[in-house]
Design a protein around this motif. Sequence first.
Motif: not given
Length: 273
Positions: A117, A214-217, A222, A224, A266-268
Amino acid sequence: MKKLVLLVTLVMVVLAACSQKKEEQKPAETTANEEVSIKVASLIPPMTEILELIQPTLEEQGINMEVVVLGDNVQPNNALANEEVDANFFQHVPYMEEYNRSNDSNLVPVTPIYFANYGVYAKDFSSMDELPEGAVVAIANDVSNIDRSLKLLDQHGVITLGEKTDTYFTQADIKENPKNYEFKEVDLLMLARMYDDADAVVMTPAYAAPLGLTPKSDALLTEGTDNDFAITLVAREDNVDTEAIQKLAEAMTSDEVRKFLEENFDETAIPAF
């Protein structure tokens, strides 16, 4: 008497031929049962971790896989093209295609494994709106990832790209850059180092992770999964259909690998299968 001698000779020749045929068949049978060895070039986690995860599964199927960890993003393709390894696992298809064009090579995708991501990260800013006029944004310097970085920024309205006139977008295709960002192109392996020097960096989770990002935090933007940039298992035209490569692909797209990615990245690293 002559007829008898001739008959005996003929029988002996037939028996010898049958015996020779059986002897010739034995090695083939033995080879079929022998362990097959393959080498797969890779770079960094989670790529290397996925390969290590599936090694026991391949061993049960008679495939001894050696993971060859290399030091930059050029060596794995060189090694594969030169038949020093049998496959590699570190790149997306556009990057592979550019290598083929530049080196007259015949590397081919086997199967996509996960989306790394892509994201924009900034040490001193919490949103893209906070970046100042003329901010320096570091992006990878190879043509496929220049294209990818610019598409990400265009996707989120940070810049506007014109009509694509070649295989890849370049900075020359930027039609609108409202805040006059300066895009600094650096080697992929230098992106993480630019986190301290540039105002923002566009990079994959693999290079953001060592910085604790991380992408999420942490990503301001991002990418996707709506793209062609999944990290993909790659082989050559001459070996892509071999049983060993196909079993490798099957193991890499198993429920075990999916669960591993979902639980640990997760999301990485989002499964692409």
